[in-house]
Motif scaffolding. Structure first.
Motif, PDB file in Angstrom:
ATOM      1  N   LEU A 678       0.833  -1.196   0.000  1.00  0.00           N
ATOM      2  CA  LEU A 678       0.000   0.000   0.000  1.00  0.00           C
ATOM      3  C   LEU A 678       0.873   1.252   0.000  1.00  0.00           C
ATOM      4  N   GLN A 679       1.932   1.231   0.808  1.00  0.00           N
ATOM      5  CA  GLN A 679       2.842   2.380   0.865  1.00  0.00           C
ATOM      6  C   GLN A 679       3.418   2.684  -0.518  1.00  0.00           C
ATOM      7  N   LYS A 680       3.905   1.640  -1.194  1.00  0.00           N
ATOM      8  CA  LYS A 680       4.531   1.865  -2.491  1.00  0.00           C
ATOM      9  C   LYS A 680       3.519   2.326  -3.535  1.00  0.00           C
ATOM     10  N   THR A 681       2.291   1.812  -3.444  1.00  0.00           N
ATOM     11  CA  THR A 681       1.258   2.246  -4.379  1.00  0.00           C
ATOM     12  C   THR A 681       0.942   3.728  -4.184  1.00  0.00           C
ATOM     13  N   VAL A 682       0.799   4.125  -2.929  1.00  0.00           N
ATOM     14  CA  VAL A 682       0.499   5.531  -2.635  1.00  0.00           C
ATOM     15  C   VAL A 682       1.645   6.429  -3.110  1.00  0.00           C
ATOM     16  N   MET A 683       2.880   5.990  -2.872  1.00  0.00           N
ATOM     17  CA  MET A 683       4.032   6.794  -3.285  1.00  0.00           C
ATOM     18  C   MET A 683       4.103   6.902  -4.805  1.00  0.00           C
ATOM     19  N   ARG A 684       3.790   5.787  -5.489  1.00  0.00           N
ATOM     20  CA  ARG A 684       3.819   5.817  -6.950  1.00  0.00           C
ATOM     21  C   ARG A 684       2.756   6.771  -7.482  1.00  0.00           C
ATOM     22  N   LEU A 685       1.567   6.707  -6.938  1.00  0.00           N
ATOM     23  CA  LEU A 685       0.496   7.593  -7.366  1.00  0.00           C
ATOM     24  C   LEU A 685       0.819   9.050  -7.053  1.00  0.00           C
ATOM     25  N   GLY A 686       1.572   9.259  -5.976  1.00  0.00           N
ATOM     26  CA  GLY A 686       1.953  10.615  -5.595  1.00  0.00           C
ATOM     27  C   GLY A 686       3.190  11.130  -6.315  1.00  0.00           C
ATOM     28  N   GLY A 687       3.719  10.312  -7.231  1.00  0.00           N
ATOM     29  CA  GLY A 687       4.887  10.753  -7.982  1.00  0.00           C
ATOM     30  C   GLY A 687       6.147  10.803  -7.172  1.00  0.00           C
ATOM     31  N   VAL A 688       6.224   9.970  -6.129  1.00  0.00           N
ATOM     32  CA  VAL A 688       7.356   9.987  -5.203  1.00  0.00           C
ATOM     33  C   VAL A 688       8.197   8.739  -5.428  1.00  0.00           C
ATOM     34  N   GLU A 689       9.504   8.850  -5.249  1.00  0.00           N
ATOM     35  CA  GLU A 689      10.428   7.741  -5.419  1.00  0.00           C
ATOM     36  C   GLU A 689      10.045   6.583  -4.494  1.00  0.00           C
ATOM     37  N   THR A 690       9.728   5.432  -5.076  1.00  0.00           N
ATOM     38  CA  THR A 690       9.212   4.307  -4.285  1.00  0.00           C
ATOM     39  C   THR A 690      10.290   3.561  -3.516  1.00  0.00           C
ATOM     40  N   GLN A 691      11.566   3.807  -3.820  1.00  0.00           N
ATOM     41  CA  GLN A 691      12.625   3.171  -3.043  1.00  0.00           C
ATOM     42  C   GLN A 691      12.928   3.924  -1.742  1.00  0.00           C
ATOM     43  N   ARG A 692      12.272   5.052  -1.564  1.00  0.00           N
ATOM     44  CA  ARG A 692      12.344   5.770  -0.291  1.00  0.00           C
ATOM     45  C   ARG A 692      11.344   5.179   0.689  1.00  0.00           C
ATOM     46  N   GLU A 693      11.494   5.570   1.939  1.00  0.00           N
ATOM     47  CA  GLU A 693      10.494   5.228   2.945  1.00  0.00           C
ATOM     48  C   GLU A 693       9.532   6.398   3.095  1.00  0.00           C
ATOM     49  N   MET A 694       8.275   6.105   3.249  1.00  0.00           N
ATOM     50  CA  MET A 694       7.274   7.147   3.428  1.00  0.00           C
ATOM     51  C   MET A 694       7.515   7.863   4.761  1.00  0.00           C
ATOM     52  N   ILE A 695       7.429   9.182   4.745  1.00  0.00           N
ATOM     53  CA  ILE A 695       7.548   9.924   5.993  1.00  0.00           C
ATOM     54  C   ILE A 695       6.309   9.659   6.855  1.00  0.00           C
ATOM     55  N   THR A 696       6.498   9.794   8.146  1.00  0.00           N
ATOM     56  CA  THR A 696       5.379   9.563   9.073  1.00  0.00           C
ATOM     57  C   THR A 696       4.974  10.880   9.718  1.00  0.00           C
ATOM     58  N   PHE A 697       3.783  10.868  10.341  1.00  0.00           N
ATOM     59  CA  PHE A 697       3.210  12.073  10.930  1.00  0.00           C
ATOM     60  C   PHE A 697       3.140  11.928  12.440  1.00  0.00           C
ATOM     61  N   ALA A 698       3.269  13.050  13.122  1.00  0.00           N
ATOM     62  CA  ALA A 698       3.038  13.061  14.568  1.00  0.00           C
ATOM     63  C   ALA A 698       1.550  12.764  14.823  1.00  0.00           C
TER      64      ALA A 698
END
Length: 970
Positions: A678-698
């Motif tokens: 799911l993380q990689k799908t969201v990153m791909r749709l968001g145009g973000v490099e999928t080999q990165r880790e998604m940032i997290t929120f407080a």
């Protein structure tokens, strides 16, 4: 598709870079001239050079060799094939410490050779001010000298043998006494025999006479040294493929004497008297250079180390011991005074390495500094490095200034006064035909002036396109004929660098900033207050000195990672300038080629301070992206649509704000993103490099935590009755929504220091993510809204403390350029400080110091410190270091500049390799090598993210270090 043979050889056709992006980056060197090459090639071997020459002959292209591209006279440009040896053809093949020699390829950078030789107590003697990026091949080609030539001579004098490839692919070796080709040897001997008397009376008359060819080295008394005669040929006779150069023994110890005089004329007059034993430099500069330096951002007090005066000489003195060197340096003032020509006003002698380096930095930055006059006007090379016998320099310089005044021109002198060589950049007007005519008038009259003093139109940079036409002024017809014969001996078909030295081009042909340089007059969003509101004025800052090609310091990360001229600051500036010119990059702001050149710019802002002329590529890139893509939702659709990352990263503050409208959404988002597919799908749709880790929120914003805390403690509401001074903590989007630990720590620290902490009661944002993605209309709206929220706090006059360096720079620097007429922006800029600066000022003022020395496992704490690139370049880190020293923390600074993530840059597809390469440059290795328990200190959210992905460490901020040093609550 590129094909290679089984031996790894790449066919010549595949080596060619004929795309417009690359060609635009190579249109100029460090001169005023412009030529659009047909193609560029970066060979790795002698065989590839041979194939390239064959291909050039086949296509009828002239050939120009290029090293670091720091040639000031237009020597390293051409409209055919440019062969750049700096990227790959740059091996140090061997060093023989016993013989004091090195065998190298031409693309070796001067400092690279000096560092390698330094392991044996040796160095390479020639050291021009561009030594951190110029190549030895280019130095030999231009017969470069540098500050130590008083002791160690020119590049020619340090050349033992050179192997040259001719246009037909043959290699010949040139040495003292002969060449490897009998026919060539006989031809060169014939030239000597035919012109022997002229060679003895016109050439080699004083140390810095380097105009024309050095044919005096062919004389019998010079050992018929064909290698030295080849030095200074400026790429007109062949391609250098290998050199054997002399190395020299460095003095055991040195001291630097700086002598001051009433003006530069007196300094020039005094210089010849200092040509005495153990003095290896006699460098001069005028007082106007300091005025020009002090107009640079952050340089208002530069040069305080210099003794008071209007002109200076830098004299390095060697000795067997430090005491001996210092004693010899102290004698120099008396030597000048006893000569009786001028009086030394003041003198200082410095031996501490840091102080010596600080003084030399002023002199070595001169070539860039003086491209802007003290009043902000432009100054240009052209009459760049004339030279006369040293005893005539003072008189020549006075007459040169008289000529400048007569033609209403200004300039700032500096140079190698001990050898009669003076550099000067002059306020030529190249934008009009009349201004170009004044340029020609000045150059022709200056050539006659220098000839009257028995001088040379070039003292080390070569003649190039700037001065080759003038050789007929200073040399006889017989000398010019000997030059033609020499070139014909090597290059009978005129393939190599035509228009230089022999059959010269006119000095006013193809001037880069000349009439017609601006087809597009573009109105910027930024105010460009330091450039008269003009994009073109900003782009004219770059004259090509090439500091961005050095691997010393923080500039330019993408060039360090790639070695590609296109991805240097200079390459990008050339592309932007060609975009404005519009004759082969024709689409203005819509140029795909300029977009490609800017793509790997990390917007680290190192160039804004480390570039001698303060090129600010981060701002130029932001401006370009704004105009290239447009604004609003329409910019994300259609053929010329923005990358999706501009939406996800550029609008991240708003997205985070919206997520927090419903409690629990950030925690739910974090949990969902732990599901990798799911993380990689969201990153791909968001145009973000999928080999990165998604940032997290407080889980909840810092501002919500602070409001709840204030409600229960009464800390926020009204005056708490203690009379504590109030400060505003800036809740940047990273600290507020993603990493609230530093914010909470800062609140506790500031309260412990005796302050009442306030946080704005509405949503605020500096707009940094819109700036880095070039969405400037949205940025201005966001900042204007933020200023409305901040207005009561600004009216109260409270200091504003920033935790995230990039946001702090936005508040201090960028918003006044985007909203120049808004007094609130000016007030916020003036009141914003970093936490480190605030704490250091508090300490200096004698405020309460509630912190204990910080220890880890019973010993003083150690820290590896990654300074955020924006802080390093724009804010400085000295206050933070003072605070850390007070805490007893032993700091190991990472010196490589940007961590490589750089906000949205590292998350955009296509940037991962460069990003990780930069992390591996110094940051990751330092952390991995650190002892257990070492603090990893990084105030930037991007830096901490990069550290977490590239190592096992977790970065913390200065606020958290300070909190750790507070005593436990009782």
């Amino acid at each position: 598709m590129t094909t290679t043979r089984t031996d790894g050889h790449v066919p010549a056709q595949a080596l060619l870079r004929a795309d417009l992006t690359t060609r635009a980056a190579y249109v100029s060197d460090a001169s005023i001239y412009r030529r659009v090459p047909a193609a560029v090639a970066e060979p790795r071997s002698v065989e590839e050079i041979r194939d390239l020459l064959a291909l050039a002959r086949e296509r009828g292209w002239p050939v120009v060799s290029r090293g670091g591209g720091t040639s000031v006279a237009g020597n390293a440009i051409g409209d055919g094939l440019v062969i750049d040896t700096s990227r790959y053809f740059n091996r140090i093949i061997s060093i023989d410490p016993d013989a004091g020699t090195a065998v190298i390829e031409p693309g070796v950078v001067c400092d690279q050779l000096r560092d390698a030789a330094g392991e044996f107590g040796l160095t390479y003697g020639p050291d021009p001010s561009t030594h951190s990026r110029c190549t030895v091949g280019g130095m030999v080609a231009n017969n470069a000298c540098g500050s130590h030539s008083v002791a160690w001579g020119t590049s020619a004098e340090n050349l033992i043998a050179v192997t040259v490839m001719l246009a037909d692919g043959r290699e010949v070796e040139l040495t003292a006494g002969a060449t490897s080709d009998d026919a060539l040897t006989a031809t060169l001997a014939g030239i000597r025999n035919d012109h022997r008397a002229m060679l003895r009376t016109e050439l080699g008359q004083f140390p810095r006479q380097v105009s024309g060819y050095g044919l005096h080295y062919l004389l019998e008394e010079k050992g018929f040294d064909t290698a030295k005669a080849f030095a200074g040929t400026e790429g007109t006779c062949g391609v250098i493929t290998r050199m054997t150069v002399k190395l020299v023994r460095k003095p055991a110890h040195t001291a630097l004497a700086v002598l001051s005089f009433d003006d530069a004329f007196d300094a020039a007059t005094a210089a010849p008297a200092l040509r005495v034993r153990d003095v290896s430099t006699i460098e001069g500069m005028g007082g106007d250079l300091l005025d020009a330096l002090r107009m640079r951002p952050g340089q208002e007090t530069a040069g305080q180390e210099l003794p008071e005066g209007g002109g200076w000489l830098y004299c390095e003195v060697g000795g067997r011991t430090l005491e001996e060197a210092e004693a010899r340096a102290l004698e120099l003032r008396a030597i000048v005074d006893s000569a009786g020509k001028v009086t030394v006003r003041n003198a200082v002698v410095v031996t501490e390495p840091g102080e010596v380096r600080a003084l030399w930095r002023i002199r070595e930055a001169s070539a860039g500094i003086v491209t802007r006059l003290p009043d902000g006007g432009e100054a240009w090379p052209g009459w760049e490095d004339s030279a006369v016998p040293p005893e005539h320099l003072g008189d020549y310089l006075r007459d040169l200034y008289g000529l400048l005044a007569e033609l209403d021109l200004r300039g700032i002198p500096f140079g190698h006064f001990g050898e009669g060589c003076v550099h000067i950049r002059i306020s030529f007007d190249f934008a009009t035909d009349a201004g170009v005519e004044v340029y020609r008038t000045f150059i022709e009259r200056a050539a006659r002036l220098v000839h009257r003093y028995g001088g040379s139109v070039s003292g080390e940079h070569g003649d190039g396109r700037a001065r080759s036409e003038l050789l007929s002024t200073i040399y006889s017809p017989e000398a010019l004929q000997s030059f033609r014969e020499f070139k014909r001996a090597f290059d009978p078909e005129g393939v190599f660098n035509p228009g230089v030295l022999v059959d010269p081009e006119p000095i006013d042909r193809g001037i880069r900033p000349g009439p017609g340089a601006r087809q597009f007059e573009l109105k910027p969003v930024h105010a460009f207050t330091h450039d008269g509101g003009s994009v073109a004025g900003a782009l004219n800052r770059c004259v090509g000195v090439g500091a961005c090609r050095s691997d010393v310091g923080a500039m330019c990360p993408s060039f360090v990672a790639t070695g590609d001229e296109v991805h240097s600051t200079r390459g990008r500036m050339r592309s932007l300038a060609e975009m404005l010119r519009g004759d082969f990059l024709k689409d203005g702001w819509k140029s795909k080629e300029t977009l490609e050149a800017l793509d790997l710019c990390l917007s680290c802002k190192a160039c804004a301070t480390e570039c001698p002329v303060n090129v600010d590529m981060a701002t130029y890139k932001s401006e370009f992206l704004h105009h290239h893509y447009g604004e609003g939702l329409r910019s994300f659709v259609g053929r010329n649509r923005r990358p999706m990352a501009h939406a996800t990263m550029g609008w991240l503050p708003v997205l985070a704000r919206l997520m927090n409208l419903v409690p629990g959404i950030p925690a739910l988002a974090n949990a969902s993103m732990r599901i990798k597919p799911l993380q990689k799908t969201v990153m791909r749709l968001g145009g973000v490099e999928t080999q990165r880790e998604m940032i997290t929120f407080a889980d909840k914003p810092l501002t919500s935590w602070f409001k709840a805390r204030a409600k229960t403690s009464g800390r926020q509401a009204g005056d708490d009755g203690t009379g504590r001074p109030s400060v505003v903590l800036w809740p940047d989007s990273w600290t507020n929504f993603m990493s609230d630990g530093p914010g909470k720590a800062a609140v506790e620290v500031l309260e412990a220091m005796g302050y009442r902490v306030l946080i704005p009661m509405g949503d605020v944002c500096c707009g940094m993510t819109w700036h880095s993605t070039g969405q400037l209309d949205a940025l201005k709206r966001e900042v204007a809204r933020t200023l409305g929220v901040m207005e009561p706090l600004l009216e109260a006059g409270y200091p504003v403390i920033g935790l995230e360096p990039s946001c702090t720079v936005m508040l201090q620097d960028e918003i006044t350029e985007l909203l120049p007429g808004d007094p609130r922006a000016k007030a916020l800029s003036e009141r914003t400080v970093t936490l480190g600066r605030f704490v250091a000022d508090h300490l200096e003022a004698g405020g309460d110091w509630p912190f204990r020395p910080l220890e880890v496992e019973g010993r003083a704490a150690e820290a590896v410190c990654q300074v955020h690139c924006h802080q390093k370049s724009m804010l400085g880190y000295d206050p933070e270091l003072k605070v850390l020293e007070k805490l007893g923390v032993d700091v190991d600074m990472v010196g490589g500049g940007c961590c490589g993530l750089a906000g949205n840059f590292g998350f955009e597809p296509g940037h991962l390799e460069v990003s990780r390469t930069l992390g591996e440059r110094e940051l990751f290795p330092k952390i991995r090598a650190a002892a257990d328990g070492t603090i990893v200190l990084a105030d930037g959210f991007s830096c901490r993210t990069q550290i977490a992905e590239g190592t096992d460490a977790e970065g913390i901020t200065l606020a958290e270090v300070l909190r750790a040093a507070l005593p436990p609550a009782s």
